[in-house]
Write a protein that holds these residues in place. Structure first.
Motif, PDB file in Angstrom:
ATOM      1  N   TRP A   1      18.107  38.459 -40.309  1.00  0.00           N
ATOM      2  CA  TRP A   1      18.602  38.219 -38.950  1.00  0.00           C
ATOM      3  C   TRP A   1      19.897  37.408 -38.974  1.00  0.00           C
ATOM      4  O   TRP A   1      20.141  36.564 -38.113  1.00  0.00           O
ATOM      5  CB  TRP A   1      17.548  37.462 -38.149  1.00  0.00           C
TER       6      TRP A   1
ATOM      7  N   ARG B   1      21.852  37.386 -35.748  1.00  0.00           N
ATOM      8  CA  ARG B   1      21.192  36.905 -34.539  1.00  0.00           C
ATOM      9  C   ARG B   1      21.269  35.379 -34.455  1.00  0.00           C
ATOM     10  O   ARG B   1      21.131  34.692 -35.471  1.00  0.00           O
ATOM     11  CB  ARG B   1      19.722  37.338 -34.512  1.00  0.00           C
TER      12      ARG B   1
ATOM     13  N   ASP C   1      19.424  33.770 -31.856  1.00  0.00           N
ATOM     14  CA  ASP C   1      18.426  33.457 -30.835  1.00  0.00           C
ATOM     15  C   ASP C   1      17.050  33.184 -31.449  1.00  0.00           C
ATOM     16  O   ASP C   1      16.022  33.538 -30.879  1.00  0.00           O
ATOM     17  CB  ASP C   1      18.316  34.622 -29.838  1.00  0.00           C
ATOM     18  N   TRP C   2      17.037  32.571 -32.623  1.00  0.00           N
ATOM     19  CA  TRP C   2      15.752  32.308 -33.265  1.00  0.00           C
ATOM     20  C   TRP C   2      15.832  31.025 -34.081  1.00  0.00           C
ATOM     21  O   TRP C   2      16.897  30.588 -34.486  1.00  0.00           O
ATOM     22  CB  TRP C   2      15.341  33.479 -34.173  1.00  0.00           C
TER      23      TRP C   2
ATOM     24  N   LEU D   1      11.428  32.394 -30.777  1.00  0.00           N
ATOM     25  CA  LEU D   1      12.422  33.395 -30.399  1.00  0.00           C
ATOM     26  C   LEU D   1      12.988  33.047 -29.030  1.00  0.00           C
ATOM     27  O   LEU D   1      12.298  32.502 -28.172  1.00  0.00           O
ATOM     28  CB  LEU D   1      11.782  34.788 -30.370  1.00  0.00           C
ATOM     29  N   GLY D   2      14.256  33.395 -28.829  1.00  0.00           N
ATOM     30  CA  GLY D   2      14.887  33.137 -27.551  1.00  0.00           C
ATOM     31  C   GLY D   2      15.369  31.711 -27.393  1.00  0.00           C
ATOM     32  O   GLY D   2      15.507  31.224 -26.262  1.00  0.00           O
ATOM     33  N   VAL D   3      15.615  31.036 -28.502  1.00  0.00           N
ATOM     34  CA  VAL D   3      16.151  29.675 -28.464  1.00  0.00           C
ATOM     35  C   VAL D   3      17.474  29.647 -29.225  1.00  0.00           C
ATOM     36  O   VAL D   3      17.781  30.558 -29.997  1.00  0.00           O
ATOM     37  CB  VAL D   3      15.170  28.656 -29.085  1.00  0.00           C
ATOM     38  N   GLU D   4      18.240  28.583 -29.010  1.00  0.00           N
ATOM     39  CA  GLU D   4      19.480  28.433 -29.767  1.00  0.00           C
ATOM     40  C   GLU D   4      19.152  28.166 -31.233  1.00  0.00           C
ATOM     41  O   GLU D   4      18.339  27.299 -31.534  1.00  0.00           O
ATOM     42  CB  GLU D   4      20.301  27.273 -29.215  1.00  0.00           C
ATOM     43  N   ARG D   5      19.801  28.905 -32.086  1.00  0.00           N
ATOM     44  CA  ARG D   5      19.550  28.705 -33.510  1.00  0.00           C
ATOM     45  C   ARG D   5      20.074  27.349 -33.978  1.00  0.00           C
ATOM     46  O   ARG D   5      19.445  26.682 -34.795  1.00  0.00           O
ATOM     47  CB  ARG D   5      20.205  29.839 -34.301  1.00  0.00           C
TER      48      ARG D   5
ATOM     49  N   GLU E   1      13.186  22.657 -25.033  1.00  0.00           N
ATOM     50  CA  GLU E   1      13.369  24.040 -25.487  1.00  0.00           C
ATOM     51  C   GLU E   1      12.888  25.041 -24.434  1.00  0.00           C
ATOM     52  O   GLU E   1      13.464  26.129 -24.299  1.00  0.00           O
ATOM     53  CB  GLU E   1      12.612  24.283 -26.800  1.00  0.00           C
TER      54      GLU E   1
END
Length: 288
Positions: A44, A47, A49-50, A75-79, A94
């Motif tokens: 990933w 990506r 967003d994980w 998932l769907g969080v700022e890396r 979060e």
């Protein structure tokens, strides 16, 4: 999302402890989730967003201690926040509950099947994964999925995690120079994703194969060039031979013309001689 009654004013991640100061029991509790994270970092890489965290505290209430799994995935969080990265995972900041939590059972039992199971279910963690290589009669890997507030054990190895888009399983392999059973990510067809070292090895082999193919193509091109040069030389030789044959044919034609001229001249001389004899009253046909 959460069933806890949170106070109005909440501390940030920077204000909360970033460690429970409890050391891990063995290296596997770091290496196993570390391998899973390393694979994701490549799989990933595009990506952002994980988050896959290792031994990071999950805060669900400011007055309660953090839950610290061996690894978890959100998932769907700022890396990344910034270059300081996250000190801990604070749910009220979060606003995303981890979708996957991993516990590696060590020699010291840490309530993976009781207290932690209830805590993760209360938080709403969709997949709770427990790995224990010391089991003899039961599978080493257990994948529990939260269904109607209770965890249900999923069958198979690997197990497909549809909401994540990955499968999780275990098999023997080599990581950090150690050959043993490791946990890996899998695709929907059950094919294991490669580790970073395996990917490097694969890319190195592919580069070597490409270099060999390029070398072979170069050799073939050189051979073709040599053949073309030889054909050109043969064509030139054929042209030279054709020119020589043409010259010889021209010489033969010239000789034939010369012979014809000499024959014509001889015939003319005979005719002149015959006329001279006839003028002298001599019949050239009755000479003898």
């Amino acid at each position: 999302m959460l069933e806890y009654n949170l106070p109005r004013y909440l501390p940030s991640a920077e204000e909360l402890p970033d460690s429970d100061e409890t050391p891990v029991d063995n290296e596997l509790q770091e290496l196993i989730p570390g391998l899973l994270k390393a694979i994701l970092l490549i799989l990933w890489s595009e990506r952002m967003d994980w988050l896959f965290a290792i031994d990071m505290g999950i805060y669900y209430h400011p007055d309660k201690p953090a839950i610290v799994p061996d690894g978890f995935l959100s998932l769907g969080v700022e890396r990344f926040y910034d270059e300081e990265l996250r000190p801990s995972y604070v749910l009220w900041d979060e606003n995303v509950v981890p979708i996957f939590v991993l516990e590696v059972v060590s020699q010291n039992y840490r309530k993976e099947y009781t207290t932690k199971l209830d805590e993760y279910a209360a938080l709403g963690v969709l997949y709770y994964v427990i790995y224990s290589s010391r089991r003899r009669r039961k599978p080493h890997l257990e994948v529990h999925k939260l269904v109607n507030g209770r965890y249900e054990l999923q069958e198979g190895n690997p197990v497909w995690l549809a909401e994540i888009g990955l499968g999780i399983g275990c098999e023997r392999g080599n990581y950090c120079g150690v050959t043993r059973e490791w946990m890996y990510w899998y695709d929907e067809q059950g094919q294991r994703y490669l580790t970073p070292a395996e990917q490097i090895k694969q890319e190195t082999q592919r580069a070597q194969q490409e270099a060999q193919r390029a070398q072979q193509e170069t050799q073939r091109a050189q051979q073709e060039a040599q053949r073309a040069q030889q054909e050109a030389q043969r064509a030139q030789q054929e042209t030279e031979r054709a020119q020589q044959e043409t010259e010889r044919a021209q010489q033969e034609t010239e000789r034939a013309q010369q012979e014809a001229q000499r024959a014509q001249q001889a015939e003319q001389r005979v005719q002149q001689l015959t006329e001279q004899l006839k003028a002298l009253g001599i019949d050239p046909d009755n000479l003898g």
